[in-house]
Design an enzyme around this catalytic site. Structure first.
Site, PDB file in Angstrom:
ATOM      1  N   HIS A 139      91.885 176.406 109.275  1.00 23.44           N
ATOM      2  CA  HIS A 139      91.547 175.619 108.075  1.00 23.44           C
ATOM      3  C   HIS A 139      92.723 174.968 107.276  1.00 23.44           C
ATOM      4  O   HIS A 139      92.746 174.287 106.231  1.00 23.44           O
ATOM      5  CB  HIS A 139      91.088 176.664 106.964  1.00 23.44           C
ATOM      6  CG  HIS A 139      92.225 177.838 106.545  1.00 23.44           C
ATOM      7  ND1 HIS A 139      92.833 178.535 107.526  1.00 23.44           N
ATOM      8  CD2 HIS A 139      92.948 178.049 105.415  1.00 23.44           C
ATOM      9  CE1 HIS A 139      93.571 179.243 107.161  1.00 23.44           C
ATOM     10  NE2 HIS A 139      93.815 178.960 105.757  1.00 23.44           N
ATOM     11  N   ASP A 140      93.941 175.228 107.832  1.00 26.93           N
ATOM     12  CA  ASP A 140      95.378 174.493 107.412  1.00 26.93           C
ATOM     13  C   ASP A 140      95.685 173.282 108.490  1.00 26.93           C
ATOM     14  O   ASP A 140      96.874 172.706 108.051  1.00 26.93           O
ATOM     15  CB  ASP A 140      96.532 175.640 107.462  1.00 26.93           C
ATOM     16  CG  ASP A 140      96.350 176.495 106.496  1.00 26.93           C
ATOM     17  OD1 ASP A 140      95.649 176.402 105.493  1.00 26.93           O
ATOM     18  OD2 ASP A 140      96.763 177.717 106.616  1.00 26.93           O
ATOM     19  N   ASP A 175      90.567 188.313 105.690  1.00 22.31           N
ATOM     20  CA  ASP A 175      91.768 187.735 105.197  1.00 22.31           C
ATOM     21  C   ASP A 175      92.442 188.600 104.120  1.00 22.31           C
ATOM     22  O   ASP A 175      91.905 188.909 103.241  1.00 22.31           O
ATOM     23  CB  ASP A 175      91.674 186.240 104.860  1.00 22.31           C
ATOM     24  CG  ASP A 175      92.634 185.445 105.194  1.00 22.31           C
ATOM     25  OD1 ASP A 175      93.842 185.733 105.438  1.00 22.31           O
ATOM     26  OD2 ASP A 175      92.244 184.298 105.881  1.00 22.31           O
ATOM     27  N   GLU A 228      99.986 186.207 110.147  1.00 24.67           N
ATOM     28  CA  GLU A 228     100.436 184.633 110.079  1.00 24.67           C
ATOM     29  C   GLU A 228     101.674 184.578 109.755  1.00 24.67           C
ATOM     30  O   GLU A 228     102.023 185.004 108.886  1.00 24.67           O
ATOM     31  CB  GLU A 228      99.483 183.937 109.105  1.00 24.67           C
ATOM     32  CG  GLU A 228      99.648 182.530 109.158  1.00 24.67           C
ATOM     33  CD  GLU A 228      99.369 181.780 107.992  1.00 24.67           C
ATOM     34  OE1 GLU A 228      99.222 180.525 107.904  1.00 24.67           O
ATOM     35  OE2 GLU A 228      99.528 182.248 106.779  1.00 24.67           O
ATOM     36  N   ASP A 255      97.840 187.113 105.800  1.00 23.36           N
ATOM     37  CA  ASP A 255      98.213 185.660 105.298  1.00 23.36           C
ATOM     38  C   ASP A 255      99.674 185.644 105.121  1.00 23.36           C
ATOM     39  O   ASP A 255     100.256 186.673 104.448  1.00 23.36           O
ATOM     40  CB  ASP A 255      97.410 185.374 104.024  1.00 23.36           C
ATOM     41  CG  ASP A 255      97.754 184.053 103.588  1.00 23.36           C
ATOM     42  OD1 ASP A 255      97.287 182.895 104.403  1.00 23.36           O
ATOM     43  OD2 ASP A 255      98.502 183.777 102.346  1.00 23.36           O
TER      44      ASP A 255
END
Ligand code: GLC
Ligand code: CA
Length: 550
Positions: free
Chosen positions: A319-320, A101, A245, A203
């Site tokens: 995870h969000d 990430d 993302e 990210d």
């Protein structure tokens, strides 16, 4: 990849690990890299091709690692660089790549760069961040709000300026306009790539091209220039996979990132199917009612938009986001059936599917009753903001239980034992009590379990080119309960049908998917043909391999 060949990551399935919650090897209550290594066989059995590893870098963990203090060191609670090298090697030995990430829209306020930047206006690193003078009244330069609550601007007395923290004050935004900063980032990326990682998930990458003075944050004017430069300096010529993302990317802009001739990224994680159901003012903490027709429309629009160029990333969870079986399925009576139906519907589309840890056994949302059970900086920040605006605590908790990020962050449920086998100590966030029945050991022991279903889906993608590259034709777009499509290539047709409700429904099989077939996968006794009007059982889903396409 070449324009017409298939890249390895197009036939592979990704698996996201949130390290803090995956497996704790030393009893401190926090998952770690040795814990991940100890569970690699679980992932190899599942058949995944690569792991997206949420951040493991040194960090004060204000946002669980999405606030990086040193990009070339591992967080002490997660392990060491040597552990990381072992993870890369052990995963590779099982045919699994490690995608890291990359969080470079912002660093942590604990990064050495920021420490120097905030100490002096003349330090070279001062310009690595985004500083502005206050407004005439001495207040912040603009009313831009931080994603996690409060103003996005923080006053720094030592330099007499405000800095931008688009997410939180602990996550100061990096100034991509500064070429020396960009050079440092590219060097760091090459350092990781040379260690043998399989790529990067980037990210909130659509924020790096921002024009702060024009008030443009998402998809700003410099974005694609930076991504192309990054590609030239780091990614070009390497057999890796990259995915950016973006909460703002639309079907209209997607190909700017992942068009094959753009020299930028391979895929984007888009959220149009998520944000369509959020309140425009209160966001995720006040969800709007779900509407399957709209949901299908968004997913199929993306299939259409990236049919000729680019490539989709297929996911409902990360995870969000809340747990998919709780959000889109039924985590009670039809948990097994609905978990399998959602997986079938998503994994057989065109694109690379991603599984979020625990999804493969149908893990569900947490149901926290008190604010002190929550850990997420976002939930706690919005709790402060919204209760100050008069939102009743009970209403806020309802929203947080439905859509908060902690739902996805409770520990992985390995077995029915104490703390779900996640830790021998006290976990950093409570284990879901339903681990007594929902756990890896129990699900894997069941030949009709969710794990077995996911394993089959992954295997089908590996073995059947039509699932990787076949055209996708949406079917029955207006049906309020059924998601259906076919995949076709010159030799094959696959019909995919999923009732995404807990009621039996009638479905008039469209002509283009009528016929006999061989059942590839199903969550009820297999069908050998579909024609005319059929009645689907609650959350029934299947795929049929039919005779050659006309
Ligand atoms: C991304 C991450 C999220 C994080 C945010 C700020 O959206 O997925 O977890 O909080 O960026 O880095
Ligand atoms: Ca640990």
């Amino acid at each position: 990849m070449t324009k017409h060949g298939i890249a390895w990551w197009q036939a592979a399935t990704g698996y996201q690990i949130y390290p803090r919650s995956f497996c704790d090897s030393n009893g401190d209550g926090i998952g770690d890299i040795p814990g991940i290594i100890s569970k690699l066989d679980h992932l190899a059995d599942l058949g995944v091709g690569f792991i997206w590893l949420s951040p493991v870098y040194a960090s004060p963990m204000a946002d669980n690692g999405y606030d990086i203090a040193d990009y070339q060191a591992i967080a002490r609670e997660f392990g060491t660089l040597e552990d990381m090298d072992n993870l890369i090697a052990e995963a590779r030995a099982r045919g699994i790549g490690i995608m890291m990430d990359l969080v470079v829209n912002h660093s942590s306020s604990d990064h050495d760069w920021f420490k120097r930047a905030r100490a002096s206006r003349t330090a070279p690193e001062h310009d690595y961040y985004i500083w502005r003078d206050g407004a005439a009244d001495g207040g912040p330069p603009s009313d831009h709000r931080a994603s996690f609550g409060g103003s996005a601007w923080t006053w720094e007395p030592a330099v007499g300026r405000f800095y931008l923290g688009h997410f939180s004050p602990g996550q100061p935004d990096l100034n991509w306009q500064n070429p020396a900063l960009r050079r440092e980032i590219y060097d760091m990326m090459n350092w990781w790539l040379d260690r043998g990682i399989a790529g990067f998930r980037m990210d909130v990458i659509s924020l790096i091209g921002k024009d702060v003075d024009a008030g443009i944050y998402e998809e700003g004017p410099y974005l694609h220039g930076f991504l192309q430069e990054m590609h030239r300096e780091t990614l070009a010529g390497r057999d890796i996979v990259t995915i950016g993302e973006s909460w703002s990317v639309s079907t209209g802009t997607a190909l700017l990132y992942c068009g094959r001739d753009r020299g930028e990224l391979d895929m984007v994680f888009q959220f149009n199917h998520v944000t369509a159901f959020e309140d425009p003012e209160f966001g995720k903490f006040r969800p709007k009612p779900f509407d399957l027709i709209r949901f299908k429309q968004v997913l199929f629009d993306w299939q259409r938009a990236l049919a000729e160029d680019g490539w989709n990333a297929l996911f409902l969870s990360n995870h969000d986001l809340p747990r998919q079986v709780s959000k889109y399925g039924d985590d009670g009576r039809y948990r097994l059936q609905s978990a399998k139906a959602l997986a079938t519907a998503m994994h057989l589309m065109r694109g690379t599917p991603f599984i979020y840890q625990g999804e493969e056994i149908g893990m569900t949302n947490a149901a926290f009753t008190r604010i002190d059970q929550f850990r997420d900086v976002e939930t706690l920040g919005h709790y402060a903001d919204q209760t100050a605006r008069g939102v009743p605590v009970a209403d806020f908790l309802k929203g947080a239980n439905a859509n908060g990020r902690d739902n996805a962050r409770t520990p992985m449920q390995w077995d029915a034992g104490p703390q779900a086998g996640f830790t021998t100590g006290t976990p950093w966030i409570e284990v879901n009590p339903n681990h007594a029945t929902i756990n890896v050991e129990a699900d894997r022991a069941d030949p009709d379990g969710i794990f077995a279903h996911y394993r089959r889906l992954i295997q089908l993608r590996r073995e059947m080119p039509v699932i990787v590259t076949g055209d996708l034709h949406p079917m029955a777009a207006d049906h309020p309960a059924v998601l259906a499509y076919t995949r076709t290539d010159s030799e094959t047709r696959v019909a995919v049908v999923a009732n995404l409700t807990g009621d039996p429904v009638d479905f008039d099989v469209p002509g283009a998917m009528e016929g006999d077939g061989i059942c590839l996968i199903a969550n009820y006794p297999p069908r050998a043909a579909i024609r005319g009007r059929i009645t689907l059982r609650p959350y029934e889903a299947f795929a049929l391999l039919q005779s050659a396409a006309p």
